[in-house]
Design a protein around this motif. Structure first.
Motif, mmCIF file in Angstrom:
data_model
loop_
_atom_site.group_PDB
_atom_site.id
_atom_site.type_symbol
_atom_site.label_atom_id
_atom_site.label_comp_id
_atom_site.label_asym_id
_atom_site.label_seq_id
_atom_site.Cartn_x
_atom_site.Cartn_y
_atom_site.Cartn_z
ATOM 1 N N LEU A 95 -20.691 -16.168 5.760
ATOM 2 C CA LEU A 95 -21.033 -14.937 5.044
ATOM 3 C C LEU A 95 -20.480 -13.708 5.755
ATOM 4 O O LEU A 95 -20.031 -12.750 5.107
ATOM 5 N N ALA A 96 -20.525 -13.708 7.091
ATOM 6 C CA ALA A 96 -20.001 -12.564 7.847
ATOM 7 C C ALA A 96 -18.509 -12.388 7.589
ATOM 8 O O ALA A 96 -18.033 -11.280 7.291
ATOM 9 N N LEU A 97 -17.756 -13.468 7.665
ATOM 10 C CA LEU A 97 -16.312 -13.376 7.464
ATOM 11 C C LEU A 97 -15.950 -13.138 6.004
ATOM 12 O O LEU A 97 -14.880 -12.581 5.704
ATOM 13 N N ASP A 98 -16.846 -13.532 5.100
ATOM 14 C CA ASP A 98 -16.604 -13.309 3.676
ATOM 15 C C ASP A 98 -16.638 -11.823 3.322
ATOM 16 O O ASP A 98 -16.179 -11.430 2.247
ATOM 17 N N LYS A 99 -17.168 -11.004 4.213
ATOM 18 C CA LYS A 99 -17.165 -9.560 3.989
ATOM 19 C C LYS A 99 -15.757 -8.960 4.120
ATOM 20 O O LYS A 99 -15.523 -7.832 3.669
ATOM 21 N N LEU A 100 -14.851 -9.688 4.764
ATOM 22 C CA LEU A 100 -13.557 -9.125 5.118
ATOM 23 C C LEU A 100 -12.476 -9.449 4.094
ATOM 24 O O LEU A 100 -12.396 -10.583 3.618
ATOM 25 N N PHE A 121 -9.304 -2.954 16.846
ATOM 26 C CA PHE A 121 -9.737 -4.099 16.044
ATOM 27 C C PHE A 121 -9.889 -3.747 14.569
ATOM 28 O O PHE A 121 -10.488 -2.734 14.213
ATOM 29 N N PHE A 122 -9.372 -4.626 13.741
ATOM 30 C CA PHE A 122 -9.548 -4.517 12.293
ATOM 31 C C PHE A 122 -11.010 -4.736 11.918
ATOM 32 O O PHE A 122 -11.537 -4.108 10.990
ATOM 33 N N ALA A 123 -11.695 -5.627 12.645
ATOM 34 C CA ALA A 123 -13.096 -5.916 12.358
ATOM 35 C C ALA A 123 -13.824 -6.317 13.625
ATOM 36 O O ALA A 123 -13.228 -6.901 14.543
ATOM 37 N N ILE A 124 -15.113 -6.005 13.669
ATOM 38 C CA ILE A 124 -15.999 -6.444 14.744
ATOM 39 C C ILE A 124 -17.199 -7.113 14.098
ATOM 40 O O ILE A 124 -17.872 -6.521 13.243
ATOM 41 N N VAL A 125 -17.447 -8.354 14.488
ATOM 42 C CA VAL A 125 -18.631 -9.092 14.047
ATOM 43 C C VAL A 125 -19.574 -9.146 15.233
ATOM 44 O O VAL A 125 -19.251 -9.756 16.262
ATOM 45 N N ASP A 126 -20.734 -8.516 15.114
ATOM 46 C CA ASP A 126 -21.672 -8.449 16.243
ATOM 47 C C ASP A 126 -22.910 -9.283 15.956
ATOM 48 O O ASP A 126 -23.575 -9.091 14.935
ATOM 49 N N ALA A 127 -23.213 -10.193 16.896
ATOM 50 C CA ALA A 127 -24.397 -11.038 16.771
ATOM 51 C C ALA A 127 -25.399 -10.758 17.879
ATOM 52 O O ALA A 127 -26.197 -11.632 18.239
ATOM 53 N N ALA A 152 -8.804 2.509 12.144
ATOM 54 C CA ALA A 152 -9.081 3.219 10.896
ATOM 55 C C ALA A 152 -9.267 2.219 9.766
ATOM 56 O O ALA A 152 -8.551 1.214 9.682
ATOM 57 N N ASN A 153 -10.260 2.478 8.927
ATOM 58 C CA ASN A 153 -10.589 1.598 7.803
ATOM 59 C C ASN A 153 -11.051 0.213 8.258
ATOM 60 O O ASN A 153 -10.936 -0.764 7.513
ATOM 61 N N GLY A 154 -11.588 0.139 9.469
ATOM 62 C CA GLY A 154 -12.068 -1.130 10.000
ATOM 63 C C GLY A 154 -13.444 -1.490 9.477
ATOM 64 O O GLY A 154 -14.099 -0.723 8.758
ATOM 65 N N HIS A 155 -13.903 -2.673 9.853
ATOM 66 C CA HIS A 155 -15.150 -3.243 9.346
ATOM 67 C C HIS A 155 -16.082 -3.597 10.498
ATOM 68 O O HIS A 155 -15.687 -4.303 11.430
ATOM 69 N N ARG A 159 -6.511 -8.266 14.190
ATOM 70 C CA ARG A 159 -7.374 -8.514 15.340
ATOM 71 C C ARG A 159 -8.841 -8.391 14.926
ATOM 72 O O ARG A 159 -9.240 -7.411 14.297
ATOM 73 N N ILE A 160 -9.631 -9.383 15.331
ATOM 74 C CA ILE A 160 -11.065 -9.369 15.057
ATOM 75 C C ILE A 160 -11.810 -9.701 16.346
ATOM 76 O O ILE A 160 -11.396 -10.589 17.098
ATOM 77 N N LEU A 161 -12.879 -8.967 16.617
ATOM 78 C CA LEU A 161 -13.721 -9.205 17.794
ATOM 79 C C LEU A 161 -15.039 -9.802 17.338
ATOM 80 O O LEU A 161 -15.693 -9.266 16.437
ATOM 81 N N ILE A 162 -15.438 -10.911 17.963
ATOM 82 C CA ILE A 162 -16.732 -11.527 17.694
ATOM 83 C C ILE A 162 -17.592 -11.343 18.934
ATOM 84 O O ILE A 162 -17.300 -11.897 19.996
ATOM 85 N N SER A 163 -18.626 -10.535 18.820
ATOM 86 C CA SER A 163 -19.512 -10.196 19.929
ATOM 87 C C SER A 163 -20.773 -11.050 19.860
ATOM 88 O O SER A 163 -21.356 -11.230 18.789
#
Length: 341
Positions: free
Chosen positions: A141-146, A217-223, A238-241, A153-157
């Motif tokens: 679901l998190a990645l489906d947002k993108l 980073f284009f996106a950051i997923v934080d857990a 800019a325009n990142g998620h 580049r994507i960062l998974i925290s």
């Protein structure tokens, strides 16, 4: 009408007593209720334990009464079906994630909406399948947002946890360039699963790391939590998620017309309250594909720690205190055999 293979009148279940302490759960005999339209009854074989299972026991996140059966993840066999459910489900090996508002998986039997059932491939055992639904579907679901963007580049925290395990692998499969932030003890494992770059975290409030990585980073997923997610936001392009799995950012972390970021929250439980049949079809299809990837050896699941049904409160308490390493699952079938059922 409901079609039955084996519809018991009662069964054993761990129930909530109104206390936040997992050790206060009580093993009780609960009465079967008629299946609702669209439901099946699953005879549980293995239960998956997740952080949400102890977090809700305080009562702040749910509207429960004592006697409620907790638990969201389980596997087993469909033994009865309600109206509007096809007979093909009878006898099927299934995994599921169920609603916090419904009777949960901490029981010998659980009523489950048929639309939420995942089909377990023959090459995947019940223990492994029970470890999958909550963390893997949350990661999906998190990645489906993108929007798709290969090599972005994507960062998974918080990548050292269960959700991170799946998010790293699924993001790499989707063509993202994956970086992770977590304790260094996880780095070798995550590199082997597709992470190209590793950073130590979580970050404290004084860390200058987000500024040193500004606009990267284009996106950051934080857990980790909503505060940590906001702390990471300067690293977005800019325009990142910014995708929040544990809580959500309440205030916009950048000024108007600044990074023009998009904020997202992820909560698998919301699907049970607001998801349409079409939404569930997509999610179940994703879950089935994840189980197939595990069956084919293309996706790694967590190392398992299997316990007995009568030790469930102790295992949930250990999960709360982070005193275990691996995925805790509980074997209901061994309990059923021990009591002669």
């Amino acid at each position: 009408m409901q079609d039955e293979v084996s519809m018991p009148r009662t069964w054993q279940a761990w129930t909530w007593t109104g206390h936040a302490d997992p050790l206060a759960l009580a093993l009780q005999t609960v009465a079967a209720a008629p299946l609702q339209s669209g439901q099946v009854l699953v005879r549980n074989t293995v239960i998956g334990l997740n952080p949400v299972d102890w977090k809700v026991l305080g009562g702040d996140l749910v509207d429960w009464q004592p006697g409620k059966v907790p638990g969201v993840d389980g596997t087993g066999e469909v033994v009865a079906i309600g109206s509007c459910v096809t007979h093909e489900w009878l006898g099927e090996r299934v995994a599921y994630h169920t609603s916090l508002a419904s009777p949960g998986s901490f029981a010998e039997y659980t009523p489950v909406d048929a639309r939420a059932l995942l089909t377990i491939p023959s090459a995947v055992d019940f223990d492994t399948a029970a470890s999958v639904p909550c963390p893997a579907l949350t990661a999906w679901l998190a990645l489906d947002k993108l929007p798709p963007r290969r090599e972005a580049r994507i960062l998974i925290s918080g990548a050292g946890g269960a959700v991170g395990l799946y998010a790293v692998q699924l993001a790499a499969m989707q063509g993202f360039e994956v970086s992770v932030m977590c304790h260094p003890r996880h780095w070798d494992r995550l590199r082997a699963l597709g992470a190209r770059e590793c950073f130590e975290g979580p970050l404290d409030a004084d860390s200058e790391w987000p500024q040193t990585q500004a606009s990267r980073f284009f996106a950051i997923v934080d857990a980790v939590d909503s505060t940590h997610a906001a702390r990471l936001s300067p690293a977005l392009a800019a325009n990142g998620h910014l995708i929040c799995i544990q809580g959500r950012v309440e205030g916009w972390p950048s000024p108007p017309f600044g990074r023009t970021m998009s904020l997202h929250e992820v909560a698998l439980g919301a699907m049970h309250q607001h998801g349409s049949d079409a939404d569930w079809t997509r999610l179940v299809d994703a879950g089935n594909r994840i189980l197939k990837l595990i069956a084919d050896g293309r996706l790694k699941s967590e190392p398992l720690l299997t316990a007995s049904f009568d030790s469930l409160p102790k295992r949930l308490d250990a999960l709360r205190h982070r005193s275990v390493s691996g995925k805790s699952v509980v074997a209901v079938s061994s309990f059923r055999h021990a009591v002669g059922l």
